[in-house]
Design a protein around this motif. Structure first.
Motif, PDB file in Angstrom:
ATOM      1  N   ALA A  11       0.864  -1.223   0.045  1.00 22.89           N
ATOM      2  CA  ALA A  11       0.089   0.035  -0.037  1.00 22.89           C
ATOM      3  C   ALA A  11       0.890   1.301  -0.206  1.00 22.89           C
ATOM      4  CB  ALA A  11      -0.872   0.006   1.295  1.00 22.89           C
ATOM      5  N   ILE A  12       2.186   1.128   0.161  1.00 29.01           N
ATOM      6  CA  ILE A  12       3.285   2.209   0.299  1.00 29.01           C
ATOM      7  C   ILE A  12       3.926   2.277  -0.939  1.00 29.01           C
ATOM      8  CG2 ILE A  12       5.144   3.386   1.526  1.00 29.01           C
ATOM      9  CD1 ILE A  12       4.268   1.212   3.734  1.00 29.01           C
ATOM     10  N   GLY A  13       3.601   3.471  -1.814  1.00 29.46           N
ATOM     11  CA  GLY A  13       4.193   3.506  -3.081  1.00 29.46           C
ATOM     12  C   GLY A  13       5.793   3.793  -3.062  1.00 29.46           C
ATOM     13  N   GLU A  14       6.417   3.944  -4.021  1.00 34.67           N
ATOM     14  CA  GLU A  14       7.937   3.826  -4.038  1.00 34.67           C
ATOM     15  C   GLU A  14       8.034   5.535  -4.007  1.00 34.67           C
ATOM     16  OE1 GLU A  14      10.977   2.665  -4.107  1.00 34.67           O
ATOM     17  OE2 GLU A  14      10.385   0.606  -3.767  1.00 34.67           O
ATOM     18  N   ARG A  15       7.298   6.441  -4.689  1.00 28.01           N
ATOM     19  CA  ARG A  15       7.559   7.721  -4.844  1.00 28.01           C
ATOM     20  C   ARG A  15       6.460   8.597  -4.031  1.00 28.01           C
ATOM     21  NH1 ARG A  15      11.828   8.707  -6.927  1.00 28.01           N
ATOM     22  NH2 ARG A  15      10.935  10.746  -7.583  1.00 28.01           N
ATOM     23  N   GLU A  16       5.462   8.040  -3.508  1.00 28.04           N
ATOM     24  CA  GLU A  16       4.651   8.928  -2.833  1.00 28.04           C
ATOM     25  C   GLU A  16       4.622   8.545  -1.437  1.00 28.04           C
ATOM     26  OE1 GLU A  16       2.763  11.560  -3.676  1.00 28.04           O
ATOM     27  OE2 GLU A  16       3.729  11.377  -5.783  1.00 28.04           O
ATOM     28  N   THR A  56      11.671  14.279  -4.055  1.00 29.84           N
ATOM     29  CA  THR A  56      12.526  14.161  -5.091  1.00 29.84           C
ATOM     30  C   THR A  56      13.715  13.163  -4.388  1.00 29.84           C
ATOM     31  OG1 THR A  56      13.593  16.420  -4.472  1.00 29.84           O
ATOM     32  CG2 THR A  56      11.778  16.485  -6.183  1.00 29.84           C
ATOM     33  N   GLY A  57      13.801  12.228  -5.093  1.00 31.86           N
ATOM     34  CA  GLY A  57      14.850  11.374  -4.843  1.00 31.86           C
ATOM     35  C   GLY A  57      14.645  11.037  -3.169  1.00 31.86           C
ATOM     36  N   ASP A  70      15.561  14.917   4.603  1.00 35.95           N
ATOM     37  CA  ASP A  70      15.786  13.525   4.277  1.00 35.95           C
ATOM     38  C   ASP A  70      14.797  12.404   4.811  1.00 35.95           C
ATOM     39  OD1 ASP A  70      17.269  10.786   4.640  1.00 35.95           O
ATOM     40  OD2 ASP A  70      18.889  11.804   4.035  1.00 35.95           O
ATOM     41  N   ILE A  71      14.242  11.538   3.675  1.00 35.11           N
ATOM     42  CA  ILE A  71      13.212  10.816   4.095  1.00 35.11           C
ATOM     43  C   ILE A  71      13.657   9.461   4.828  1.00 35.11           C
ATOM     44  CG2 ILE A  71      11.907  11.368   2.199  1.00 35.11           C
ATOM     45  CD1 ILE A  71      12.440   8.795   0.942  1.00 35.11           C
ATOM     46  N   LYS A  72      14.933   9.206   4.904  1.00 29.86           N
ATOM     47  CA  LYS A  72      15.541   8.114   5.598  1.00 29.86           C
ATOM     48  C   LYS A  72      15.819   8.419   6.900  1.00 29.86           C
ATOM     49  CE  LYS A  72      17.240   5.646   1.687  1.00 29.86           C
ATOM     50  NZ  LYS A  72      18.423   5.455   0.864  1.00 29.86           N
ATOM     51  N   PHE A 497      19.863  19.283  -9.300  1.00 28.97           N
ATOM     52  CA  PHE A 497      20.886  19.338  -8.308  1.00 28.97           C
ATOM     53  C   PHE A 497      19.862  19.256  -6.837  1.00 28.97           C
ATOM     54  CE2 PHE A 497      23.231  22.017 -11.314  1.00 28.97           C
ATOM     55  CZ  PHE A 497      24.489  21.405 -10.898  1.00 28.97           C
ATOM     56  N   SER A 498      20.555  18.598  -5.807  1.00 30.42           N
ATOM     57  CA  SER A 498      19.820  18.262  -4.862  1.00 30.42           C
ATOM     58  C   SER A 498      19.963  19.663  -3.712  1.00 30.42           C
ATOM     59  CB  SER A 498      20.503  17.202  -3.805  1.00 30.42           C
ATOM     60  OG  SER A 498      21.754  17.764  -3.206  1.00 30.42           O
ATOM     61  N   PRO A 499      18.871  19.726  -2.709  1.00 27.08           N
ATOM     62  CA  PRO A 499      18.697  20.871  -2.085  1.00 27.08           C
ATOM     63  C   PRO A 499      20.064  21.073  -1.174  1.00 27.08           C
ATOM     64  CG  PRO A 499      16.868  19.279  -1.558  1.00 27.08           C
ATOM     65  CD  PRO A 499      18.020  18.455  -2.419  1.00 27.08           C
TER      66      PRO A 499
END
Length: 503
Positions: A11-16, A56-57, A70-72, A497-499
């Motif tokens: 139920a968890i998408g890779e991008r959202e 993004t990434g 950072d999402i991690k 470019f990353s933030p």
């Protein structure tokens, strides 16, 4: 949805992200393959809903003021947010994800530990760039001495709020400091309330007004800008104010108590935000400016006129195409000879970068301190960031100087990493926001001139986007009510470019 009870992995998408809650706190789940990361869903800057941002990434960007996390790890990877997001331990069992215990973390959790770096770092200026740099040095694991020097006893504080909620009376003063008392001492960042009077680049030391000499291994200049006081009769009278520091704002608030009328010189962001805030307090306001339309040079005629109409609807009077010729204790005289009775005059005609210190030290200076892509000046080991930095724009190739709070913070963060040898080019797209009455304008990019514009949506309904184009290519975008569009424009302008400045 309570993540304590588990949720299907597929139920968890890779991008959202998937939004839910844990013990009453908003939590976002992010999936990378079979790994799932759980972080807080509320931005630590002003509380923006991160689920309405974009990913993004491995970065989620806040829809309100474009803070990046950072999402991690939940680390605040780019300003204006300074604190990390909370995070939780997760476990995948039988195709279901369970969110377990909340992990304890500190505001300056190091993103990576490093003993590398100069013997000491001196930062001149404790505004957006200087304070962000000091914190980033510690977050990157730098263990050496850090000195943060500024004559302003209140610094660092949330300067954008001074012309917005604080001046309007909607934000108490305890919201204004960026950090609580004792924070810098706890993180071994020495605050020195003094003014640096000279820099000896040969011997790597700065001299302060109080007589102290402080040696540095690396130096960051973040001296910012000072408000312009026009050379006109009466400009130094007690009823004439500027709005740059917390002291300035306190004095203005005291001056308007019982005031009948305020005249504001200038129809750009400080002047117009102050006008909206003063109207919120019930103060009568007249704006005097030479432009035919407010914000004409930055936003163009249509959006500028729309903002003017909102001010007019809220009781602000305008004298456009006019300037103030002379100020008296009870009135101003315009350039056409007419007078406007007033108790207080606020000068909002712009700021000028503080370059004297850099120039006297022999650094290369133009309209700002010249720096390379890594924010290093013409003298090795000396960096500059914020309002004074004139840097190469990776999009246009031109040297530009930006006077935006978020840009200053991000430059401070990049300079800190480069002081530690990271060799990161500064590549963030400029961003600012302005809030006036019920309108928030987000602006990304940099356009001093444009060939044409492309607009969609309807200003009257608060749903609008305008792109400023040069040679057929967008160089800046302004939006109202389209937060995700502003974020997407930022990503496109950054060109991959990353933030934090790296690819």
């Amino acid at each position: 949805m309570s993540f304590r009870e588990g949720v299907q992995l597929d139920a968890i998408g890779e991008r959202e992200p998937l939004a839910g809650e844990v013990d009453g706190e908003t939590v976002l789940l992010f999936r990378r393959g079979q790994q799932v990361f759980a972080i807080g869903g509320t931005c630590t800057h002003y509380g923006g809903p991160l689920a309405e941002g974009i990913v993004t990434g491995d970065v989620v960007r806040c829809p309100w003021h474009h803070a990046c996390f950072d999402i991690k790890t939940g680390a605040a990877s780019a300003a204006p947010a300074l604190n990390p997001l909370p995070r939780w331990r997760t476990e995948v069992r039988d195709g279901r994800v369970f969110v377990l215990d909340k992990l304890v973390r500190e505001p300056l959790d190091a993103m990576q530990r490093s003993a590398a770096g100069p013997g000491s770092v001196v930062i001149v200026g404790a505004g957006a760039a200087g304070s962000a740099a000091a914190e980033m040095l510690r977050r990157e694991g730098y263990q050496g001495p850090i000195s943060l020097i500024d004559p302003d006893a209140d610094a660092p504080y949330d300067r954008p709020n001074l012309s917005k909620d604080y001046l309007a009376g909607d934000a108490p003063e305890e919201w204004i400091p960026l950090r609580p008392p004792g924070f810098y001492g706890e993180h071994a960042i020495e605050q020195i309330q003094s003014r640096v009077t000279s820099i000896d680049t040969a011997n790597r030391r700065v001299r302060c007004l109080d007589g102290r000499d402080i040696e540095y291994g690396a130096l960051l200049l973040a001296t910012g800008a000072a408000p312009i006081r026009p050379n006109l009769p009466g400009a130094t009278l007690p009823n004439v104010h500027v709005l740059r520091s917390l002291v300035d704002c306190r004095a203005l608030i005291q001056a308007i108590t019982g005031t009948h009328h305020v005249v504001i010189a200038g129809a750009s962001f400080i002047g117009m935000e102050a006008a909206a805030s003063l109207r919120k307090r019930g103060v009568s306001v007249t704006v005097v400016a030479p432009e035919s339309v407010p914000f004409l040079r930055v936003l163009g005629p249509k959006l500028g006129d729309h903002l003017r109409s909102r001010h007019t609807a809220n009781g602000v009077a305008f004298e456009l195409g006019r300037t103030i010729r002379e100020v008296f204790p009870d009135r101003v005289v315009l350039d056409d000879g007419r007078t406007i009775a007033c108790d207080v005059v606020l000068l909002g005609v712009g700021v000028r970068p503080v370059l004297d210190l850099a120039a006297a030290a022999g650094l290369s200076v133009d309209t700002g301190v010249l720096v390379d892509a890594f924010l290093q000046t013409s003298v090795p080991g000396v960096f500059a960031a914020g309002d004074i930095a004139q840097y190469p724009d990776p999009r246009s190739g031109e040297r530009i100087r930006i006077e935006h709070w978020v840009v200053a913070q991000r430059q401070g963060q990049t300079a800190a990493r480069n002081i530690l040898g990271r060799s990161e080019p500064f590549a963030s797209a400029p961003f600012f926001w302005t809030h006036q009455y019920d309108i928030t304008v987000n602006y990304v990019g940099h356009a001093t001139a444009w060939d044409s514009t492309e607009a969609t949506g309807d200003l009257a309904s608060g749903d609008y986007q305008i792109s400023y184009l040069k040679a057929g290519r967008p160089i800046a975008v302004a939006t109202i009510g389209r937060d995700q569009a502003a974020l997407r424009a930022e990503v496109e302008l950054e060109g991959g470019f990353s933030p934090t400045g790296g690819k």
